[in-house]
Design a protein around this motif. Structure first.
Motif, PDB file in Angstrom:
ATOM      1  N   ALA A 195      19.162 -29.441 -50.517  1.00 45.32           N
ATOM      2  CA  ALA A 195      18.503 -30.552 -49.840  1.00 45.32           C
ATOM      3  C   ALA A 195      19.169 -31.834 -50.277  1.00 45.32           C
ATOM      4  CB  ALA A 195      17.016 -30.599 -50.187  1.00 45.32           C
ATOM      5  N   ALA A 196      19.205 -32.789 -49.396  1.00 43.73           N
ATOM      6  CA  ALA A 196      19.925 -34.017 -49.696  1.00 43.73           C
ATOM      7  C   ALA A 196      19.272 -34.769 -50.835  1.00 43.73           C
ATOM      8  CB  ALA A 196      19.954 -34.917 -48.466  1.00 43.73           C
ATOM      9  N   PRO A 197      20.080 -35.512 -51.607  1.00 47.05           N
ATOM     10  CA  PRO A 197      19.492 -36.359 -52.641  1.00 47.05           C
ATOM     11  C   PRO A 197      18.578 -37.388 -52.006  1.00 47.05           C
ATOM     12  CG  PRO A 197      21.774 -36.966 -52.241  1.00 47.05           C
ATOM     13  CD  PRO A 197      21.515 -35.689 -51.501  1.00 47.05           C
ATOM     14  N   ILE A 198      17.480 -37.686 -52.678  1.00 50.33           N
ATOM     15  CA  ILE A 198      16.599 -38.716 -52.143  1.00 50.33           C
ATOM     16  C   ILE A 198      17.326 -40.046 -52.179  1.00 50.33           C
ATOM     17  CG2 ILE A 198      14.462 -39.963 -52.513  1.00 50.33           C
ATOM     18  CD1 ILE A 198      13.227 -37.480 -53.504  1.00 50.33           C
ATOM     19  N   PHE A 199      17.803 -40.431 -53.306  1.00 50.88           N
ATOM     20  CA  PHE A 199      18.629 -41.618 -53.420  1.00 50.88           C
ATOM     21  C   PHE A 199      19.066 -41.817 -54.850  1.00 50.88           C
ATOM     22  CE2 PHE A 199      14.281 -43.091 -52.129  1.00 50.88           C
ATOM     23  CZ  PHE A 199      13.715 -42.883 -53.340  1.00 50.88           C
ATOM     24  N   SER A 200      20.005 -42.708 -54.996  1.00 51.66           N
ATOM     25  CA  SER A 200      20.546 -43.020 -56.310  1.00 51.66           C
ATOM     26  C   SER A 200      20.355 -44.499 -56.596  1.00 51.66           C
ATOM     27  CB  SER A 200      22.040 -42.683 -56.341  1.00 51.66           C
ATOM     28  OG  SER A 200      22.639 -43.261 -57.477  1.00 51.66           O
ATOM     29  N   LYS A 201      19.971 -44.819 -57.818  1.00 60.61           N
ATOM     30  CA  LYS A 201      19.847 -46.230 -58.186  1.00 60.61           C
ATOM     31  C   LYS A 201      21.209 -46.924 -58.095  1.00 60.61           C
ATOM     32  CE  LYS A 201      15.922 -45.637 -61.317  1.00 60.61           C
ATOM     33  NZ  LYS A 201      15.462 -45.750 -62.697  1.00 60.61           N
ATOM     34  N   LEU A 225       6.710 -38.841 -52.829  1.00 64.54           N
ATOM     35  CA  LEU A 225       6.487 -40.276 -52.649  1.00 64.54           C
ATOM     36  C   LEU A 225       6.637 -41.021 -53.980  1.00 64.54           C
ATOM     37  CD1 LEU A 225       3.487 -40.262 -50.154  1.00 64.54           C
ATOM     38  CD2 LEU A 225       5.766 -41.167 -49.713  1.00 64.54           C
ATOM     39  N   TYR A 226       6.102 -40.444 -55.040  1.00 60.94           N
ATOM     40  CA  TYR A 226       6.257 -41.061 -56.364  1.00 60.94           C
ATOM     41  C   TYR A 226       7.727 -41.080 -56.772  1.00 60.94           C
ATOM     42  CZ  TYR A 226       1.510 -41.961 -58.033  1.00 60.94           C
ATOM     43  OH  TYR A 226       0.262 -42.500 -58.223  1.00 60.94           O
ATOM     44  N   ARG A 227       8.423 -40.027 -56.459  1.00 63.78           N
ATOM     45  CA  ARG A 227       9.845 -39.977 -56.799  1.00 63.78           C
ATOM     46  C   ARG A 227      10.600 -41.079 -56.056  1.00 63.78           C
ATOM     47  NH1 ARG A 227      14.324 -35.762 -55.571  1.00 63.78           N
ATOM     48  NH2 ARG A 227      15.589 -35.867 -57.445  1.00 63.78           N
ATOM     49  N   SER A 228      10.223 -41.310 -54.816  1.00 67.23           N
ATOM     50  CA  SER A 228      10.836 -42.388 -54.046  1.00 67.23           C
ATOM     51  C   SER A 228      10.505 -43.746 -54.657  1.00 67.23           C
ATOM     52  CB  SER A 228      10.337 -42.348 -52.598  1.00 67.23           C
ATOM     53  OG  SER A 228      10.622 -41.116 -51.988  1.00 67.23           O
ATOM     54  N   HIS A 229       9.261 -43.904 -55.076  1.00 70.23           N
ATOM     55  CA  HIS A 229       8.818 -45.176 -55.653  1.00 70.23           C
ATOM     56  C   HIS A 229       9.605 -45.539 -56.902  1.00 70.23           C
ATOM     57  CE1 HIS A 229       6.120 -48.295 -57.212  1.00 70.23           C
ATOM     58  NE2 HIS A 229       6.101 -47.630 -58.355  1.00 70.23           N
ATOM     59  N   PHE A 230       9.782 -44.571 -57.790  1.00 71.78           N
ATOM     60  CA  PHE A 230      10.424 -44.865 -59.069  1.00 71.78           C
ATOM     61  C   PHE A 230      11.949 -44.860 -58.989  1.00 71.78           C
ATOM     62  CE2 PHE A 230       6.213 -43.436 -60.659  1.00 71.78           C
ATOM     63  CZ  PHE A 230       5.896 -44.584 -61.365  1.00 71.78           C
ATOM     64  N   ALA A 231      12.507 -44.333 -57.930  1.00 77.05           N
ATOM     65  CA  ALA A 231      13.963 -44.285 -57.822  1.00 77.05           C
ATOM     66  C   ALA A 231      14.567 -45.660 -57.580  1.00 77.05           C
ATOM     67  CB  ALA A 231      14.376 -43.330 -56.707  1.00 77.05           C
ATOM     68  N   PHE A 232      13.811 -46.540 -56.926  1.00 80.74           N
ATOM     69  CA  PHE A 232      14.309 -47.879 -56.653  1.00 80.74           C
ATOM     70  C   PHE A 232      13.619 -48.881 -57.569  1.00 80.74           C
ATOM     71  CE2 PHE A 232      15.744 -46.652 -52.270  1.00 80.74           C
ATOM     72  CZ  PHE A 232      17.044 -47.103 -52.418  1.00 80.74           C
ATOM     73  N   VAL A 288       9.318 -46.203 -50.055  1.00 80.37           N
ATOM     74  CA  VAL A 288       8.859 -44.824 -50.252  1.00 80.37           C
ATOM     75  C   VAL A 288       8.901 -44.039 -48.950  1.00 80.37           C
ATOM     76  CG1 VAL A 288       7.464 -45.358 -52.272  1.00 80.37           C
ATOM     77  CG2 VAL A 288       6.423 -45.502 -50.027  1.00 80.37           C
ATOM     78  N   MET A 289       8.665 -44.704 -47.828  1.00 82.66           N
ATOM     79  CA  MET A 289       8.777 -44.028 -46.533  1.00 82.66           C
ATOM     80  C   MET A 289      10.216 -43.578 -46.297  1.00 82.66           C
ATOM     81  SD  MET A 289       6.032 -43.815 -44.396  1.00 82.66           S
ATOM     82  CE  MET A 289       6.494 -44.222 -42.703  1.00 82.66           C
ATOM     83  N   PHE A 290      11.156 -44.461 -46.610  1.00 80.57           N
ATOM     84  CA  PHE A 290      12.564 -44.132 -46.426  1.00 80.57           C
ATOM     85  C   PHE A 290      12.950 -42.925 -47.281  1.00 80.57           C
ATOM     86  CE2 PHE A 290      17.059 -44.328 -47.277  1.00 80.57           C
ATOM     87  CZ  PHE A 290      17.618 -44.710 -46.071  1.00 80.57           C
ATOM     88  N   GLY A 291      12.575 -42.955 -48.559  1.00 85.15           N
ATOM     89  CA  GLY A 291      12.928 -41.859 -49.452  1.00 85.15           C
ATOM     90  C   GLY A 291      12.305 -40.545 -49.036  1.00 85.15           C
ATOM     91  N   PHE A 292      11.021 -40.582 -48.690  1.00 86.75           N
ATOM     92  CA  PHE A 292      10.350 -39.343 -48.302  1.00 86.75           C
ATOM     93  C   PHE A 292      10.969 -38.766 -47.039  1.00 86.75           C
ATOM     94  CE2 PHE A 292       7.382 -36.769 -45.995  1.00 86.75           C
ATOM     95  CZ  PHE A 292       6.785 -35.988 -46.968  1.00 86.75           C
ATOM     96  N   LEU A 293      11.158 -39.586 -46.009  1.00 91.11           N
ATOM     97  CA  LEU A 293      11.692 -39.087 -44.744  1.00 91.11           C
ATOM     98  C   LEU A 293      13.121 -38.583 -44.894  1.00 91.11           C
ATOM     99  CD1 LEU A 293      10.288 -41.693 -42.202  1.00 91.11           C
ATOM    100  CD2 LEU A 293       9.640 -39.290 -42.425  1.00 91.11           C
ATOM    101  N   PHE A 298      12.614 -35.167 -46.370  1.00 93.12           N
ATOM    102  CA  PHE A 298      11.960 -34.310 -45.382  1.00 93.12           C
ATOM    103  C   PHE A 298      12.955 -33.851 -44.315  1.00 93.12           C
ATOM    104  CE2 PHE A 298       9.969 -34.082 -41.162  1.00 93.12           C
ATOM    105  CZ  PHE A 298       9.093 -33.020 -41.364  1.00 93.12           C
ATOM    106  N   LEU A 299      13.744 -34.768 -43.792  1.00 96.70           N
ATOM    107  CA  LEU A 299      14.690 -34.406 -42.743  1.00 96.70           C
ATOM    108  C   LEU A 299      15.794 -33.497 -43.272  1.00 96.70           C
ATOM    109  CD1 LEU A 299      14.934 -37.770 -40.791  1.00 96.70           C
ATOM    110  CD2 LEU A 299      13.808 -35.657 -40.083  1.00 96.70           C
ATOM    111  N   SER A 300      16.190 -33.700 -44.516  1.00 96.75           N
ATOM    112  CA  SER A 300      17.192 -32.811 -45.107  1.00 96.75           C
ATOM    113  C   SER A 300      16.661 -31.390 -45.218  1.00 96.75           C
ATOM    114  CB  SER A 300      17.614 -33.329 -46.479  1.00 96.75           C
ATOM    115  OG  SER A 300      18.248 -34.576 -46.366  1.00 96.75           O
ATOM    116  N   LEU A 301      15.386 -31.240 -45.500  1.00 93.72           N
ATOM    117  CA  LEU A 301      14.779 -29.911 -45.542  1.00 93.72           C
ATOM    118  C   LEU A 301      14.714 -29.301 -44.143  1.00 93.72           C
ATOM    119  CD1 LEU A 301      11.859 -30.669 -48.029  1.00 93.72           C
ATOM    120  CD2 LEU A 301      13.889 -29.298 -48.502  1.00 93.72           C
TER     121      LEU A 301
END
Length: 425
Positions: free
Chosen positions: A36-42, A115-122, A138-143, A146-149
């Motif tokens: 699955a794609a990485p959510i994001f990187s700082k 969602l928490y993972r998205s919140h703390f990543a940025f 958090v919407m951006f990170g979650f989606l 989700f789309l990668s899955l």
């Protein structure tokens, strides 16, 4: 890129590239690779040094969005498909036909954990906002996750996104201090949940939220029911509590351990692997926990406690002692029966022979055990309700909502998914 630079300042470019390259999917060809794609990187590979986020006009975002996304994914038309030769399984010997044309594949998504993972990543300097000034981080990170899955190949046939309901559960009645150390839910997550639920409903994705019940128990019940129905099941969550559910036909999709990610990067993998979700199986659990079985993880947590949920455990017993005891005696019940005869005698194990120690272990077990037998309307019934299909309105409402929050890339990816669904249907 030179033509882009001539039109925008480097500050704007850094901010946009940080925004849109964090979602680079990771393709893979072996069971140990991220699926699955990485959510994001700082620190994006294209922006290795921190820079204050610029509030970007929508014209700049929309102009650069497709070009930067295409550059990151090496695709000029549609988003890449993340593939796995083994479907959801990391073990090709698993009896379920995960890659067969008629296979049923269920993904259960732990919404709040992601969602928490998205919140703390940025960090504060990297918050994402649309032109209206709304925080969409958090919407951006979650989606993105989700789309990668949803873009996995073979794709999931059934999906459910599970949220925690507000209020207390039976665990709080057992132990008032349960999760009592946690701060209040961040405001950006509170604001994102109803919007995300509305979007998922518009996309035709089932979202579950059962009052008085934790998401873990809803996921556990649906997961076990799905395995028993012959489905291949994956739970997308970083929560270690789900280790206890691992079995043939059920895996986790979770972030890699820091040591594994570091080794992969040292071997030449992209740094993005640190933020990817990877398959985690019952065999992997046995390797990491010295031969313990996944179902013993409940007793392990009961003995050593769980600070993240404020579960007390038994005073003085940590992972090493708990693992040793379970390898010797098998279950918490047997450990407590033999507590007076445990050799060598140690202060920590001696506590087990006391009424207070035994009571703490039994209480902790009740707190950490995931329910798999819920009998509530949103959970019971046919599993067919979780089948993935294009929205009944053709996606009009979902695309409107995505346009409202200015997620153009996500909109394109979703439309590509719907198109593939229609072809298969």
């Amino acid at each position: 890129m030179n033509s882009i630079r001539s039109r925008f300042t480097m500050r704007e470019l850094r901010a946009v590239m940080q925004y849109y390259t964090i979602n680079r999917p990771c393709s893979f060809s072996s069971s140990s690779s991220p699926i699955a794609a990485p959510i994001f990187s700082k620190r994006s590979p294209l922006n290795p040094t921190p820079a204050a986020t610029t509030h970007l006009p929508s014209s700049i975002r929309h102009n650069l969005e497709r070009r930067i996304y295409n550059n990151a994914t090496n695709s000029k038309t549609t988003p890449p498909t993340t593939t796995s030769p083994l479907g959801f399984f990391a073990d090709s010997s698993d009896p379920l036909p995960a890659s067969g044309p008629s296979a049923q594949r269920m993904i259960l998504i732990d919404a709040m954990a992601l969602l928490y993972r998205s919140h703390f990543a940025f960090g504060p300097d990297y918050r994402l906002r649309n032109s209206a000034g709304e925080d969409t981080t958090v919407m951006f990170g979650f989606l993105s996750t989700f789309l990668s899955l949803m873009e996995l190949h073979p794709p999931p046939t059934h999906v459910a996104v599970v949220f925690d309901a507000s209020g207390k559960t039976f665990r709080h009645e057992l132990f008032p201090g349960y999760k009592g150390q946690r701060p209040d839910t961040p405001e950006d997550i509170r604001a994102a949940v109803p919007k995300l639920q509305e979007l998922l409903n518009a996309m035709g994705i089932v979202e579950l939220c059962v009052p008085g019940v934790e998401a873990d128990d809803v996921i556990g019940t649906v997961a076990v029911r799905s395995v028993e129905a012959g489905m291949a099941v994956a739970i997308a969550s970083p929560d270690k509590d789900f280790f206890q559910l691992l079995r043939p036909g059920l895996i986790l999709l979770r972030p890699p351990k820091k040591s594994d990610a570091a080794a992969a990067v040292a071997a030449g993998a992209s740094k993005a692997v640190k933020y990817a979700l990877q398959p985690y199986t019952d065999d992997r659990f046995r390797e990491e926990w010295q031969g313990l079985e996944p179902q013993q993880f409940v007793d392990l947590l009961a003995l050593m406690g769980d600070a993240s949920d404020n579960v007390p455990g038994v005073e003085g017993i940590g992972p090493k002692t708990a693992t040793t005891l379970l390898l010797r005696y098998g279950t918490l019940s047997e450990i407590l029966q033999q507590a007076g005869d445990i050799i060598p005698k140690k202060r920590a194990t001696a506590v087990l022979a006391t009424s207070e120690g035994a009571a703490a272990a039994k209480l902790s077990r009740q707190l950490v055990e995931i329910r798999v037998d819920l009998d509530l309307p949103p959970v019971v019934g046919s599993l067919e309700k979780f089948r993935v299909h294009p929205p009944k309105d053709g996606g009009t409402e979902a695309l409107r909502l995505l346009k409202e929050i200015e997620f153009e890339v996500h909109s394109t990816r979703i439309q590509a998914l719907w198109k593939r669904m229609e072809i298969k249907m």
